[in-house]
Write a protein that holds these residues in place. Structure first.
Motif, PDB file in Angstrom:
ATOM      1  N   SER A 533       0.831  -1.204   0.000  1.00 49.73           N
ATOM      2  CA  SER A 533       0.000   0.000   0.000  1.00 49.73           C
ATOM      3  C   SER A 533       0.861   1.247   0.000  1.00 49.73           C
ATOM      4  CB  SER A 533      -0.912   0.027   1.232  1.00 49.73           C
ATOM      5  OG  SER A 533      -1.824  -1.045   1.227  1.00 49.73           O
ATOM      6  N   ALA A 534       0.404   2.263  -0.746  1.00 46.33           N
ATOM      7  CA  ALA A 534       0.977   3.590  -0.576  1.00 46.33           C
ATOM      8  C   ALA A 534       0.565   4.108   0.792  1.00 46.33           C
ATOM      9  CB  ALA A 534       0.481   4.530  -1.670  1.00 46.33           C
ATOM     10  N   ILE A 535       1.335   5.037   1.333  1.00 50.42           N
ATOM     11  CA  ILE A 535       1.055   5.559   2.664  1.00 50.42           C
ATOM     12  C   ILE A 535      -0.372   6.066   2.768  1.00 50.42           C
ATOM     13  CG2 ILE A 535       1.657   7.385   4.311  1.00 50.42           C
ATOM     14  CD1 ILE A 535       4.552   7.151   3.269  1.00 50.42           C
ATOM     15  N   GLU A 536      -0.806   6.847   1.770  1.00 46.87           N
ATOM     16  CA  GLU A 536      -2.142   7.456   1.841  1.00 46.87           C
ATOM     17  C   GLU A 536      -3.256   6.418   1.739  1.00 46.87           C
ATOM     18  OE1 GLU A 536       0.698  10.480   0.077  1.00 46.87           O
ATOM     19  OE2 GLU A 536       0.289   8.333  -0.140  1.00 46.87           O
ATOM     20  N   GLU A 537      -3.022   5.335   0.989  1.00 45.21           N
ATOM     21  CA  GLU A 537      -4.046   4.294   0.864  1.00 45.21           C
ATOM     22  C   GLU A 537      -4.325   3.633   2.205  1.00 45.21           C
ATOM     23  OE1 GLU A 537      -3.223   2.742  -3.701  1.00 45.21           O
ATOM     24  OE2 GLU A 537      -2.010   1.946  -2.066  1.00 45.21           O
ATOM     25  N   LEU A 538      -3.275   3.265   2.894  1.00 40.54           N
ATOM     26  CA  LEU A 538      -3.445   2.622   4.196  1.00 40.54           C
ATOM     27  C   LEU A 538      -3.941   3.626   5.229  1.00 40.54           C
ATOM     28  CD1 LEU A 538      -3.230  -0.062   5.576  1.00 40.54           C
ATOM     29  CD2 LEU A 538      -0.807   0.350   5.955  1.00 40.54           C
ATOM     30  N   GLU A 539      -3.485   4.850   5.130  1.00 42.60           N
ATOM     31  CA  GLU A 539      -3.926   5.906   6.041  1.00 42.60           C
ATOM     32  C   GLU A 539      -5.438   6.082   5.964  1.00 42.60           C
ATOM     33  OE1 GLU A 539      -2.888  10.615   6.944  1.00 42.60           O
ATOM     34  OE2 GLU A 539      -2.340   9.718   5.017  1.00 42.60           O
ATOM     35  N   GLU A 540      -5.989   6.091   4.754  1.00 46.25           N
ATOM     36  CA  GLU A 540      -7.429   6.263   4.588  1.00 46.25           C
ATOM     37  C   GLU A 540      -8.193   5.081   5.171  1.00 46.25           C
ATOM     38  OE1 GLU A 540     -11.038   7.798   3.872  1.00 46.25           O
ATOM     39  OE2 GLU A 540      -9.108   8.845   3.757  1.00 46.25           O
ATOM     40  N   GLN A 541      -7.686   3.870   4.992  1.00 50.60           N
ATOM     41  CA  GLN A 541      -8.346   2.696   5.561  1.00 50.60           C
ATOM     42  C   GLN A 541      -8.371   2.762   7.086  1.00 50.60           C
ATOM     43  OE1 GLN A 541      -5.888  -0.209   3.186  1.00 50.60           O
ATOM     44  NE2 GLN A 541      -7.866  -1.212   2.980  1.00 50.60           N
ATOM     45  N   VAL A 542      -7.260   3.204   7.671  1.00 58.05           N
ATOM     46  CA  VAL A 542      -7.212   3.319   9.133  1.00 58.05           C
ATOM     47  C   VAL A 542      -8.153   4.408   9.617  1.00 58.05           C
ATOM     48  CG1 VAL A 542      -5.732   3.952  11.082  1.00 58.05           C
ATOM     49  CG2 VAL A 542      -4.873   2.392   9.321  1.00 58.05           C
ATOM     50  N   ARG A 543      -8.196   5.540   8.944  1.00 62.16           N
ATOM     51  CA  ARG A 543      -9.040   6.657   9.370  1.00 62.16           C
ATOM     52  C   ARG A 543     -10.516   6.272   9.371  1.00 62.16           C
ATOM     53  NH1 ARG A 543      -7.402  12.247   6.579  1.00 62.16           N
ATOM     54  NH2 ARG A 543      -9.064  12.907   7.989  1.00 62.16           N
ATOM     55  N   ARG A 544     -10.915   5.405   8.440  1.00 59.91           N
ATOM     56  CA  ARG A 544     -12.317   4.958   8.408  1.00 59.91           C
ATOM     57  C   ARG A 544     -12.674   4.122   9.622  1.00 59.91           C
ATOM     58  NH1 ARG A 544     -11.568   4.128   2.587  1.00 59.91           N
ATOM     59  NH2 ARG A 544     -11.191   1.907   2.955  1.00 59.91           N
ATOM     60  N   GLU A 545     -11.659   3.545  10.266  1.00 56.36           N
ATOM     61  CA  GLU A 545     -11.917   2.695  11.432  1.00 56.36           C
ATOM     62  C   GLU A 545     -11.838   3.457  12.750  1.00 56.36           C
ATOM     63  OE1 GLU A 545     -13.027  -0.237  11.003  1.00 56.36           O
ATOM     64  OE2 GLU A 545     -12.702  -0.176   8.827  1.00 56.36           O
ATOM     65  N   LEU A 546     -11.424   4.700  12.713  1.00 55.97           N
ATOM     66  CA  LEU A 546     -11.241   5.468  13.955  1.00 55.97           C
ATOM     67  C   LEU A 546     -12.543   6.158  14.363  1.00 55.97           C
ATOM     68  CD1 LEU A 546      -7.736   7.053  13.288  1.00 55.97           C
ATOM     69  CD2 LEU A 546      -8.304   4.992  14.575  1.00 55.97           C
TER      70      LEU A 546
END
Length: 546
Positions: A533-546
């Protein structure tokens, strides 16, 4: 603060990876921290190849989703990647093969003018990139000269011709700090093995671990090590065990499919208590899977491989410094405890290129127990670790045995001896657990006080670390995966109320290890298409879970 991303794309045979390495070398020579990801299909020619080079003024181990410059050797590169060009980005392309908006370079014309070879188009495109970024010729030319040992002057003439066509789009600030070593993850691991006292490296080439074999073969004369390429992975593991029995520090390297063939030899090491270091670089499975793409799906396989029960040590690096440290540490563990020691990595880390510290690790000292004579190879000890003696030794028989055996190594099917030897291995495993369960073996970054925690291991930690710091999230990563550092890991989770695991597997693997110890994740974010994953791709997935 400078943070530059460049994508170079074309067909297999266009020299895309080499173009990326030269570009990264220019950045690293200027004092930048550099990371390069290489993406290629398992084809000799054809298919779409690309690499991403990122340069920044701070340490990096992952790529971003947007590119400041795209270098297109073919139309497919523009068609596939132009939607990820940043707002102020630019496409540099071969105007004879590609239609795009940006700045075109007539590669065929330049090469023909200087009577060069088609592959010299790489030199022209790299030079054009450096010109657009505003890197002065007097800084770029020495690196290009060093990286072009053949037909150097002709390459430089072609580079300078391309340089003169374009105009700078920006003036890149040179951060200083001096040149930084720029090597693949495989090469960083190899340096660690050498620092740990490597005597012999044996491997059958298998992507993505082959770079270790190639690198060590290239330095065997100056280092004095022995490097062998036997006919199969079965021969590899057995030859390495022979070296170890003879007192030589041996290591092997492979991927999941090759390691499948080594598992009987692994069990031999477990029963005979022969030290061995094994590097396993994961790729997408099952079976042949995707030979040139990545995964983290072999963790449980490596943890449980081999018939019977015996201790082992597994570590996973995420940075060049960790790769060197663990390469050396693996030998200490293998020889002190007489167990198989694994360095578990993946395609992303093995074939990625990183800048890192030039300082080799100073291996931790250890002492083998002094043998008692007459010698018993499997002499019982409170910690289960027998004195280790290598042949030849005057007047002594140093016997190893794959069968159940007594303290002298003599085959036995006696139930009491069978129980005694199993308990001896269990005590050794307990001693290894105590060695592994230390705070140094658990990496904590981001906001260490955050109640939200991301758990990642290996190369995925590199994708998480930057945005964890940005969003004040706690990042906890085990450096040692077996024996799992339970107490140190639970201490690192103190105050955590929500746990998110990120892993490149389809079913989740580290979560199963955590749940064995009462650590239950709230969410798994899994990727299993073979790509990191690119940094932003994984970042967006994590943010959806917060």
């Amino acid at each position: 603060m400078a943070d530059i991303s460049v994508l170079i794309g074309g067909k297999a045979g266009d020299g895309i990876s080499q173009a990326g390495q030269v570009t990264g070398s220019v950045f690293s020579s200027l004092g930048y921290h550099v990371y390069q990801y290489v993406d290629y299909p398992s084809l000799i020619r054809g298919g779409h190849n690309f690499c991403i080079i990122r340069a920044a003024e701070f340490p990096i181990t992952a790529f971003r989703s947007r590119f400041d410059v795209i270098i297109a050797f073919d139309q497919q590169t523009v068609d596939l990647h132009s939607d990820r060009l940043s707002d102020n980005g630019i496409i540099i392309y071969d105007s004879g093969r590609v239609k795009a908006e940006g700045q075109g370079i007539p590669l065929s014309q330049i090469i023909s003018m200087h009577q060069g070879l088609p592959v010299m188009g790489n030199t022209a495109m790299i030079s054009a990139l450096l010109r657009v970024l505003g890197i002065p010729w007097d800084l770029a030319e020495p690196v290009l000269r060093r990286k072009m040992p053949k037909s150097t002057e002709k390459n430089l003439d072609i580079a300078h011709a391309a340089w003169n066509i374009l105009t700078p789009k920006q003036d890149l600030v040179v951060p200083g700090g001096g040149p930084r070593p720029f090597l693949s993850g495989n090469e960083w691991i190899a340096l660690g093995l050498l620092a740990g006292g490597l005597d012999a490296y044996i491997a059958y080439p298998m992507t993505p671990s082959s770079g270790i074999l190639h690198f060590l073969a290239s330095v065997k004369e100056e280092t004095g090590i022995q490097v062998y390429h036997p006919e199969s992975e079965i021969a590899v593991i057995l030859m390495a065990l022979g070296f170890s029995y003879a007192g030589k520090k041996a290591a092997v390297g492979t991927s999941g499919g090759g390691f499948c063939l080594m598992t009987e030899g692994l069990s031999l090491a477990g029963q005979a208590e022969i030290p061995i270091v094994i590097v396993v670089s994961q790729r997408t499975g099952p079976s042949t899977g995707l030979p040139t793409y990545t995964a983290q799906s072999d963790l449980l396989f490596i943890r449980h491989a081999g018939q019977g029960e015996f201790p082992r040590w597994i570590a996973a690096p995420a940075t060049p410094e960790e790769a060197m440290f663990l390469g050396a540490e693996a030998f200490r563990i293998a020889w002190e405890f007489q167990v198989p020691a694994f360095i578990l990595t993946d395609k992303t880390f093995s074939e990625g290129l990183f800048t890192g510290s030039p300082d080799l690790p100073d291996p931790k000292p250890y002492e083998l127990k002094a043998p008692v004579f007459p010698y018993s190879r499997y002499m019982d000890q409170p910690d289960g670790i027998s004195p280790l003696l290598s042949p030849p030794h005057p007047g002594e028989i140093i016997k190893i045995n794959s069968y159940t055996h007594d303290f002298e190594g003599i085959t036995s099917e006696d139930p009491e001896i069978t129980t005694t030897m199993a308990e001896k291995r269990k005590r050794k495993e307990q001693a290894l657990k105590e060695q592994s369960d230390r705070p140094i073996n658990v990496i904590i970054s981001g906001d260490e006080r955050s109640p939200v925690c991301i758990i990642a291991w290996g190369s995925v930690r590199g994708q998480v670390s930057e945005f964890a710091k940005k969003h004040s999230i706690r990042l906890v990563s085990p450096l040692i995966l077996e024996p799992f550092p339970v107490n140190a890991f639970k201490t690192a989770l103190d105050g955590v109320t929500r746990i998110i695991i990120t892993e490149e597997s389809a079913t989740g693997q580290i979560d199963k290890i955590l749940m064995e110890h009462g650590i239950v994740p709230d969410k798994l974010i899994l990727r299993y298409d073979g790509r990191p994953s690119a940094i932003e791709e994984l970042e967006e997935q994590v943010r959806r879970e917060l």
